[in-house]
Motif scaffolding. Structure first.
Motif, PDB file in Angstrom:
ATOM      1  N   LYS A 197       0.826  -1.193   0.000  1.00 37.65           N
ATOM      2  CA  LYS A 197       0.000   0.000   0.000  1.00 37.65           C
ATOM      3  C   LYS A 197       0.867   1.251   0.000  1.00 37.65           C
ATOM      4  N   GLU A 198       0.497   2.242  -0.779  1.00 39.59           N
ATOM      5  CA  GLU A 198       1.316   3.438  -0.959  1.00 39.59           C
ATOM      6  C   GLU A 198       1.024   4.529   0.053  1.00 39.59           C
ATOM      7  N   SER A 199      -0.162   4.521   0.646  1.00 40.29           N
ATOM      8  CA  SER A 199      -0.530   5.635   1.518  1.00 40.29           C
ATOM      9  C   SER A 199      -1.135   5.115   2.816  1.00 40.29           C
ATOM     10  N   TYR A 200      -0.618   5.622   3.918  1.00 42.38           N
ATOM     11  CA  TYR A 200      -1.114   5.217   5.218  1.00 42.38           C
ATOM     12  C   TYR A 200      -1.379   6.460   6.060  1.00 42.38           C
ATOM     13  N   THR A 201      -2.457   6.408   6.834  1.00 41.70           N
ATOM     14  CA  THR A 201      -2.736   7.489   7.772  1.00 41.70           C
ATOM     15  C   THR A 201      -2.111   7.138   9.119  1.00 41.70           C
ATOM     16  N   ILE A 202      -2.071   8.134  10.009  1.00 38.83           N
ATOM     17  CA  ILE A 202      -1.581   7.874  11.367  1.00 38.83           C
ATOM     18  C   ILE A 202      -2.440   6.821  12.042  1.00 38.83           C
ATOM     19  N   ASP A 204      -3.962   4.319  10.576  1.00 46.15           N
ATOM     20  CA  ASP A 204      -3.538   3.017  10.051  1.00 46.15           C
ATOM     21  C   ASP A 204      -2.298   2.517  10.784  1.00 46.15           C
ATOM     22  N   THR A 205      -1.355   3.427  10.999  1.00 43.81           N
ATOM     23  CA  THR A 205      -0.092   3.053  11.632  1.00 43.81           C
ATOM     24  C   THR A 205      -0.304   2.608  13.072  1.00 43.81           C
ATOM     25  N   ILE A 206      -1.123   3.342  13.813  1.00 37.38           N
ATOM     26  CA  ILE A 206      -1.369   2.999  15.211  1.00 37.38           C
ATOM     27  C   ILE A 206      -2.043   1.628  15.335  1.00 37.38           C
ATOM     28  N   LYS A 207      -2.821   1.239  14.311  1.00 37.93           N
ATOM     29  CA  LYS A 207      -3.514  -0.043  14.340  1.00 37.93           C
ATOM     30  C   LYS A 207      -2.604  -1.232  14.045  1.00 37.93           C
ATOM     31  N   TRP A 212       1.022   0.502  19.511  1.00 38.12           N
ATOM     32  CA  TRP A 212       0.717   1.356  20.666  1.00 38.12           C
ATOM     33  C   TRP A 212       1.752   1.210  21.766  1.00 38.12           C
ATOM     34  N   VAL A 213       2.200  -0.025  22.025  1.00 38.05           N
ATOM     35  CA  VAL A 213       3.158  -0.219  23.106  1.00 38.05           C
ATOM     36  C   VAL A 213       4.536   0.300  22.708  1.00 38.05           C
ATOM     37  N   ALA A 214       4.867   0.239  21.419  1.00 33.90           N
ATOM     38  CA  ALA A 214       6.125   0.812  20.950  1.00 33.90           C
ATOM     39  C   ALA A 214       6.127   2.325  21.161  1.00 33.90           C
ATOM     40  N   LEU A 215       5.005   2.967  20.847  1.00 31.43           N
ATOM     41  CA  LEU A 215       4.906   4.415  21.017  1.00 31.43           C
ATOM     42  C   LEU A 215       4.957   4.813  22.494  1.00 31.43           C
ATOM     43  N   VAL A 216       4.293   4.044  23.336  1.00 31.72           N
ATOM     44  CA  VAL A 216       4.326   4.307  24.784  1.00 31.72           C
ATOM     45  C   VAL A 216       5.757   4.185  25.308  1.00 31.72           C
ATOM     46  N   ARG A 334       6.773   3.487   8.111  1.00 35.27           N
ATOM     47  CA  ARG A 334       5.504   4.095   8.507  1.00 35.27           C
ATOM     48  C   ARG A 334       5.529   4.580   9.956  1.00 35.27           C
ATOM     49  N   ILE A 335       6.141   3.786  10.847  1.00 31.18           N
ATOM     50  CA  ILE A 335       5.989   4.076  12.271  1.00 31.18           C
ATOM     51  C   ILE A 335       7.132   4.887  12.865  1.00 31.18           C
ATOM     52  N   ILE A 336       8.307   4.892  12.225  1.00 30.61           N
ATOM     53  CA  ILE A 336       9.453   5.508  12.896  1.00 30.61           C
ATOM     54  C   ILE A 336       9.279   7.010  13.062  1.00 30.61           C
TER      55      ILE A 336
END
Length: 391
Positions: A197-202, A204-207, A212-216, A334-336
């Motif tokens: 997929k070429e486009s992701y929203t925030i 999408d990334t959080i899901k 979520w635990v990586a971000l925490v 996407r997530i970094i």
């Protein structure tokens, strides 16, 4: 040969990220009077820089779909160089905030871009050394300022010198473009797969699984790291009773602990792995925090702060390097940026909130707050391990 030469370029570029980070705080005692601000305004300028950093970190995923990492990095360093030139010739407070925003916008993409690139193309030791070179960059600014101040020169001269250094780094990055493409032929992980997929929203990334635990984890670590970096000196003076000079000396030990620790981490983390390095860092930090509570002498307090820095050292680089292993190359892209943004939110607001709390409690709660945050980081690490390695 190509890979090693490019690493030198990346390390130098990460030094450029550290150069402005300590410059504002070190120059502020002289700077604020010349531009007509009071001392408390530093917090608002720092928040403005952080706002720009968060915006550019969140934009990295979208930018990386259109531009290569070296292109994003080069343009970002150009932005920081321009901001430093503007600071050097700044004569009043009107222009400070837009310049600070520009500086933050440049820094965020450098951080996200180079962390992402190293995490997928190089081994774990290089991530630790990358952040050790950031530490070297942070020590350069105050050193230059102290020399300039002692010889009668101003903070403007120091900013001008840093801007010139950044310009040289821009030229180096432009000359290195062929190395990036040639290096990717031998990369550890392929950057892109067909049909993704070429486009992701925030959203999408959080899901993503475990996002979520990586971000925490990033929020918790950077929140307490920034709080310790900002308040160690005040804690030493107001809670331990040391002189201002000794407090500043004690605070420097956390930087040395982080820098030395990251060089040492790079020597052993490929044998131990990211998970063990994170766990070891948490244990060392907790030990340092307990020792800090009971320390009474200058030597023991300095050792405590150094151990806390040593404990901090492997955590952040290992979490970043772990990103591509947990989420894959495309997932990491996407997530970094979101990880960097979360990290900067934690490092921006937590020291400020801690300062408000100390008006009631005093600075003596610092080691207890450290224990709470690090314990929560340990819980997050256990949850992460369960999600990714025991599913």
């Amino acid at each position: 040969m190509i890979s090693s030469l490019l690493l030198v370029v990346i390390y130098i570029a990460f030094i450029s990220l550290g150069l402005p980070d300590s410059l504002l705080g070190a120059s502020w005692p002289m700077m604020h009077t010349s531009i007509g601000f009071d001392t408390s305004s530093l917090g608002f300028i720092s928040l403005t820089i952080s706002l720009g950093t968060v915006i550019s970190s969140l934009s990295f995923s979208r930018l990386s779909r259109k531009f290569r990492v070296e292109q994003i990095t080069t343009v970002s360093v150009i932005m920081t160089a321009v901001a430093l030139y503007l600071f050097a010739f700044c004569l009043n407070g009107i222009t400070v905030f837009p310049i600070a925003l520009l500086l933050g916008l440049g820094a965020g993409s450098v951080d996200a871009g180079l962390n992402y690139y190293v995490s997928i193309h190089y081994k774990a030791r290089h991530m630790s050394w990358l952040h050790a070179f950031w530490g070297l960059g942070t020590t350069f600014g105050p050193t230059v300022l102290s020399i300039f101040f002692s010889t009668g020169r101003t903070w403007n001269d120091a900013y001008l010198l840093m801007a010139i250094v950044q310009t040289i780094i821009v030229i180096m990055l432009l000359a290195s473009f062929p190395l990036w493409k040639r290096n990717e032929k031998n990369s550890i992980i392929e950057e892109k797969k067909e049909g993704e997929k070429e486009s992701y929203t925030i959203s999408d990334t959080i899901k993503m699984k475990g996002a979520w635990v990586a971000l925490v984890s990033f929020f918790l670590y950077c929140a307490i790291e920034a709080t310790m970096l900002n308040w160690s000196s005040s804690f030493s003076v107001f809670s331990k009773g040391f002189s201002e000079s000794d407090g500043a000396r004690i605070a420097s030990f956390i930087y040395w602990g982080m820098t030395v620790g990251r060089f040492l981490t790079g020597l052993i983390n490929e044998k131990t792995g990211d998970r063990i390095m994170i766990s070891s860092g948490i244990i060392i930090t907790l030990f340092g925090a307990i020792l800090l509570i009971i320390s009474e002498t200058f030597t023991l307090t300095a050792i405590s702060i150094f151990l806390i820095g040593m404990g901090f050292a492997p955590v952040y680089p290992s979490m970043i390097h772990q990103t591509s292993r947990l989420f894959g190359a495309e997932g990491a892209k996407r997530i970094i940026g979101l990880e960097m943004a979360t990290a900067y939110i934690g490092s921006s607001f937590t020291p400020f909130v801690f300062g408000l709390i100390t008006r009631i409690t005093g600075t003596g709660i610092l080691p207890y707050v450290l224990i709470i945050f690090v314990s929560l980081e340990a819980v997050a690490a256990l949850i992460k391990r369960r999600i990714f390695f025991k599913a």
